[in-house]
Design a protein around this motif. Structure first.
Motif, PDB file in Angstrom:
ATOM      1  N   ALA A  74       0.846  -1.084   0.184  1.00  0.00           N
ATOM      2  CA  ALA A  74       0.160  -0.145  -0.100  1.00  0.00           C
ATOM      3  C   ALA A  74       0.619   1.183  -0.128  1.00  0.00           C
ATOM      4  O   ALA A  74       1.567   1.552   0.847  1.00  0.00           O
ATOM      5  N   LEU A  75       0.778   2.070  -0.979  1.00  0.00           N
ATOM      6  CA  LEU A  75       1.696   3.405  -1.029  1.00  0.00           C
ATOM      7  C   LEU A  75       0.631   4.535  -0.506  1.00  0.00           C
ATOM      8  O   LEU A  75      -0.329   4.638  -0.803  1.00  0.00           O
ATOM      9  N   ALA A  76       1.499   5.489  -0.093  1.00  0.00           N
ATOM     10  CA  ALA A  76       1.114   6.816   0.313  1.00  0.00           C
ATOM     11  C   ALA A  76       0.797   7.539  -1.008  1.00  0.00           C
ATOM     12  O   ALA A  76       1.301   7.375  -1.859  1.00  0.00           O
ATOM     13  N   PRO A  77      -0.216   8.256  -0.872  1.00  0.00           N
ATOM     14  CA  PRO A  77      -0.631   9.189  -1.952  1.00  0.00           C
ATOM     15  C   PRO A  77       0.287  10.092  -2.196  1.00  0.00           C
ATOM     16  O   PRO A  77       1.102  10.657  -1.275  1.00  0.00           O
ATOM     17  N   PHE A  78       0.297  10.550  -3.346  1.00  0.00           N
ATOM     18  CA  PHE A  78       1.263  11.833  -3.672  1.00  0.00           C
ATOM     19  C   PHE A  78       0.682  13.083  -2.647  1.00  0.00           C
ATOM     20  O   PHE A  78      -0.706  13.295  -2.563  1.00  0.00           O
ATOM     21  N   ARG A  79       1.639  13.729  -2.055  1.00  0.00           N
ATOM     22  CA  ARG A  79       1.287  14.745  -1.047  1.00  0.00           C
ATOM     23  C   ARG A  79       2.081  15.841  -1.065  1.00  0.00           C
ATOM     24  O   ARG A  79       3.362  15.645  -1.155  1.00  0.00           O
ATOM     25  N   SER A  80       1.513  17.025  -1.159  1.00  0.00           N
ATOM     26  CA  SER A  80       2.149  18.251  -0.862  1.00  0.00           C
ATOM     27  C   SER A  80       1.558  19.078   0.193  1.00  0.00           C
ATOM     28  O   SER A  80       0.279  19.076   0.184  1.00  0.00           O
ATOM     29  N   VAL A  81       2.228  19.784   0.832  1.00  0.00           N
ATOM     30  CA  VAL A  81       1.649  20.901   1.772  1.00  0.00           C
ATOM     31  C   VAL A  81       2.047  22.173   1.681  1.00  0.00           C
ATOM     32  O   VAL A  81       3.359  22.464   1.713  1.00  0.00           O
ATOM     33  N   ARG A  82       1.237  23.134   1.572  1.00  0.00           N
ATOM     34  CA  ARG A  82       1.645  24.586   1.314  1.00  0.00           C
ATOM     35  C   ARG A  82       1.035  25.514   2.325  1.00  0.00           C
ATOM     36  O   ARG A  82       0.117  25.267   3.079  1.00  0.00           O
ATOM     37  N   TYR A  83       2.101  26.243   2.809  1.00  0.00           N
ATOM     38  CA  TYR A  83       1.825  27.036   3.832  1.00  0.00           C
ATOM     39  C   TYR A  83       2.089  28.537   3.013  1.00  0.00           C
ATOM     40  O   TYR A  83       2.848  28.645   2.060  1.00  0.00           O
ATOM     41  N   ALA A  84       1.294  29.547   3.268  1.00  0.00           N
ATOM     42  CA  ALA A  84       1.280  30.997   2.761  1.00  0.00           C
ATOM     43  C   ALA A  84       1.373  32.028   3.980  1.00  0.00           C
ATOM     44  O   ALA A  84       0.530  31.982   4.950  1.00  0.00           O
ATOM     45  N   GLY A  85       2.195  33.001   3.648  1.00  0.00           N
ATOM     46  CA  GLY A  85       2.321  34.028   4.422  1.00  0.00           C
ATOM     47  C   GLY A  85       1.013  35.190   4.070  1.00  0.00           C
ATOM     48  O   GLY A  85       0.523  35.110   3.119  1.00  0.00           O
ATOM     49  N   ARG A  86       0.914  36.288   4.983  1.00  0.00           N
ATOM     50  CA  ARG A  86       0.133  37.147   4.607  1.00  0.00           C
ATOM     51  C   ARG A  86       0.570  38.244   3.597  1.00  0.00           C
ATOM     52  O   ARG A  86      -0.307  38.765   2.783  1.00  0.00           O
ATOM     53  N   ALA A 129       6.385  21.015  11.485  1.00  0.00           N
ATOM     54  CA  ALA A 129       6.271  20.914  12.768  1.00  0.00           C
ATOM     55  C   ALA A 129       6.304  22.318  13.456  1.00  0.00           C
ATOM     56  O   ALA A 129       5.669  22.873  14.225  1.00  0.00           O
ATOM     57  N   GLU A 130       7.504  23.068  13.071  1.00  0.00           N
ATOM     58  CA  GLU A 130       7.765  24.171  13.653  1.00  0.00           C
ATOM     59  C   GLU A 130       6.809  25.246  13.191  1.00  0.00           C
ATOM     60  O   GLU A 130       6.575  26.181  13.921  1.00  0.00           O
ATOM     61  N   LEU A 131       6.352  25.127  11.783  1.00  0.00           N
ATOM     62  CA  LEU A 131       5.413  26.232  11.318  1.00  0.00           C
ATOM     63  C   LEU A 131       4.009  25.911  12.235  1.00  0.00           C
ATOM     64  O   LEU A 131       3.273  26.746  12.408  1.00  0.00           O
ATOM     65  N   ASP A 132       3.803  24.511  12.136  1.00  0.00           N
ATOM     66  CA  ASP A 132       2.320  24.282  12.951  1.00  0.00           C
ATOM     67  C   ASP A 132       2.463  24.672  14.341  1.00  0.00           C
ATOM     68  O   ASP A 132       1.426  25.032  15.108  1.00  0.00           O
ATOM     69  N   ARG A 133       3.556  24.710  15.025  1.00  0.00           N
ATOM     70  CA  ARG A 133       3.621  24.951  16.492  1.00  0.00           C
ATOM     71  C   ARG A 133       3.772  26.612  16.816  1.00  0.00           C
ATOM     72  O   ARG A 133       3.632  27.212  17.700  1.00  0.00           O
ATOM     73  N   GLY A 134       4.106  27.263  15.556  1.00  0.00           N
ATOM     74  CA  GLY A 134       4.082  28.627  15.500  1.00  0.00           C
ATOM     75  C   GLY A 134       5.514  28.989  15.892  1.00  0.00           C
ATOM     76  O   GLY A 134       5.829  30.280  16.260  1.00  0.00           O
ATOM     77  N   LEU A 178       8.038  29.009  13.968  1.00  0.00           N
ATOM     78  CA  LEU A 178       8.545  29.514  12.695  1.00  0.00           C
ATOM     79  C   LEU A 178       7.514  30.255  12.027  1.00  0.00           C
ATOM     80  O   LEU A 178       6.167  29.767  12.265  1.00  0.00           O
ATOM     81  N   THR A 179       7.519  31.455  11.669  1.00  0.00           N
ATOM     82  CA  THR A 179       6.466  32.329  11.164  1.00  0.00           C
ATOM     83  C   THR A 179       6.910  32.591   9.621  1.00  0.00           C
ATOM     84  O   THR A 179       7.939  32.947   9.459  1.00  0.00           O
ATOM     85  N   LEU A 180       5.807  32.290   8.770  1.00  0.00           N
ATOM     86  CA  LEU A 180       6.123  32.795   7.531  1.00  0.00           C
ATOM     87  C   LEU A 180       5.299  34.003   7.206  1.00  0.00           C
ATOM     88  O   LEU A 180       4.117  34.254   7.364  1.00  0.00           O
ATOM     89  N   ALA A 181       6.219  35.091   6.980  1.00  0.00           N
ATOM     90  CA  ALA A 181       5.637  36.348   6.894  1.00  0.00           C
ATOM     91  C   ALA A 181       5.200  36.774   5.441  1.00  0.00           C
ATOM     92  O   ALA A 181       4.239  37.439   5.129  1.00  0.00           O
ATOM     93  N   ALA A 182       5.812  36.268   4.468  1.00  0.00           N
ATOM     94  CA  ALA A 182       5.593  36.569   2.951  1.00  0.00           C
ATOM     95  C   ALA A 182       5.723  35.111   2.059  1.00  0.00           C
ATOM     96  O   ALA A 182       6.490  34.601   2.313  1.00  0.00           O
ATOM     97  N   GLY A 183       4.923  35.481   0.956  1.00  0.00           N
ATOM     98  CA  GLY A 183       5.165  34.351  -0.102  1.00  0.00           C
ATOM     99  C   GLY A 183       4.400  33.151   0.449  1.00  0.00           C
ATOM    100  O   GLY A 183       3.745  32.813   1.273  1.00  0.00           O
ATOM    101  N   SER A 184       4.890  32.051  -0.224  1.00  0.00           N
ATOM    102  CA  SER A 184       4.297  30.679  -0.015  1.00  0.00           C
ATOM    103  C   SER A 184       5.575  29.579  -0.167  1.00  0.00           C
ATOM    104  O   SER A 184       6.219  29.831  -1.024  1.00  0.00           O
ATOM    105  N   VAL A 185       5.283  28.555   0.541  1.00  0.00           N
ATOM    106  CA  VAL A 185       6.316  27.321   0.781  1.00  0.00           C
ATOM    107  C   VAL A 185       5.602  26.108   0.446  1.00  0.00           C
ATOM    108  O   VAL A 185       4.568  25.984   1.108  1.00  0.00           O
ATOM    109  N   SER A 186       5.483  25.257  -0.484  1.00  0.00           N
ATOM    110  CA  SER A 186       5.127  23.712  -0.668  1.00  0.00           C
ATOM    111  C   SER A 186       6.091  22.730  -0.303  1.00  0.00           C
ATOM    112  O   SER A 186       7.219  22.894  -0.809  1.00  0.00           O
ATOM    113  N   PHE A 187       5.864  22.098   0.564  1.00  0.00           N
ATOM    114  CA  PHE A 187       6.664  20.773   0.910  1.00  0.00           C
ATOM    115  C   PHE A 187       6.361  19.692   0.558  1.00  0.00           C
ATOM    116  O   PHE A 187       4.928  19.328   0.577  1.00  0.00           O
TER     117      PHE A 187
END
Length: 322
Positions: free
Chosen positions: A4-16, A44-49, A51-60
């Motif tokens: 059983a394979l994990a699905p393709f997955r990306s997680v995107r975070y966006a700043g203001r 995990a650092e972003l989820d716990r606050g 690390l703060t993303l102030a601008a732009g977006s990052v997809s992991f």
């Protein structure tokens, strides 16, 4: 039993605020997991606050190739980082990955691709070509890549990948034609196109960070630091790190294939072991001794390479980052 394979997955975070669209990849090769672990840590650092993303977006993308990752091996059915492009008729698992991953890459401006390598050696970053309008890899963002390379926290930078790979394919074709071998995918001059080369082809810029050897826990720290430094350098989070003033710059200038299972190195090599002109490197099954054609370094030596696959690369010093 079917795996059983994990699905393709990306997680995107966006700043203001507006800013760069960054994408970070892990496990393009399934046995190279330092990027996966580092991405999980930053998420995990972003989820716990912390690390703060102030601008732009990052997809992991923690795991770019789920099949290879599930088996803890370099490839699923073939190397994802070769001949990467979408296809209307996918046959191998990596074709399905490409049909998902390539459009995702095209949505972004900057790629950081996290890898590791066989055996010992120090981390290094691979950059694209200098600005050019040539037919193989035209490019106009070399300065942006060079500035980011200085901020990743490693001391060595390497260029020349696609030119060297294309020259190696040309040599491979001559061998195949002499043997009457059938045409194959790895004979195409753009077979060396992977994630970073594809990213450049759709208007972005990209770096491959080789974070250390596979089994070294320090490679995860290298990958984590590089993600944090990239976010800061791009003005997305935190204070930018000071750029490295001095980097050891090398250019790949040759690739040698293994031709026979009995081809063997004369010693255990590690990436960036120094070579003097005439130093013995390996011996072919027919007794031919391969020696260094010039002073330089050996890169990516792979003792277990399959015949007609890249066995080792040669590099020379470059003044690009002086």
């Amino acid at each position: 039993m079917t795996l059983a394979l994990a699905p393709f997955r990306s997680v995107r975070y966006a700043g203001r605020g507006p800013g760069t669209r960054l994408i970070v990849l892990g496990a393009v090769h399934g046995n190279e997991t330092c990027g996966t672990r580092a991405i999980e840590r930053v998420m995990a650092e972003l989820d716990r606050g912390e690390l703060t993303l102030a601008a732009g977006s990052v997809s992991f993308v923690p795991v770019a190739n789920p099949l290879a990752y599930a088996h803890r091996r370099r490839a699923g059915e073939r190397n994802l980082n070769r001949a990467l492009q979408p296809t209307p008729a996918p046959r191998e698992f990596e074709d399905h990955v490409a049909n998902w991953l390539c459009p995702l890459l095209a949505e972004h401006e900057v790629l950081l691709d996290l890898h590791s390598f066989h055996g010992g050696g120090q981390p290094f970053v691979m950059v694209g070509p200098q600005d050019n309008d040539g037919p193989l890899e035209p490019f106009a963002q070399a300065a942006r890549e060079e500035a980011l390379a200085r901020c990743l926290g490693v001391g060595r930078v390497v260029d020349g990948w696609l030119d060297t790979y294309a020259a190696g394919v040309a040599q491979r074709r001559l061998v195949a034609e002499a043997e009457g071998s059938a045409e194959a995918l790895e004979m195409h001059p753009r077979y060396g196109v992977g994630t970073t080369e594809y990213m450049r082809s759709v208007g972005g810029c990209a770096l491959t960070l080789e974070c250390g050897w596979h089994d070294d826990p320090a490679s995860v720290e290298v990958a984590w630091r590089a993600i944090r430094h990239t976010l800061a350098h791009l003005g997305m989070s935190g204070e930018p790190p000071p750029p490295a003033q001095r980097l050891q710059a090398l250019s790949l200038v040759g690739v040698i294939d293994r031709q026979h299972p009995a081809d063997a190195f004369v010693r255990d090599w590690q990436s960036f072991d120094a070579l003097k002109q005439g130093d013995p490197i390996a011996r072919r099954a027919n007794g031919e001794l391969l020696v260094a054609p010039h002073d330089g370094w050996i890169v990516f030596p792979f003792a277990a390479a399959q015949p007609r696959q890249e066995w080792f690369y040669l590099a020379r010093a470059s003044r690009r980052f002086d």
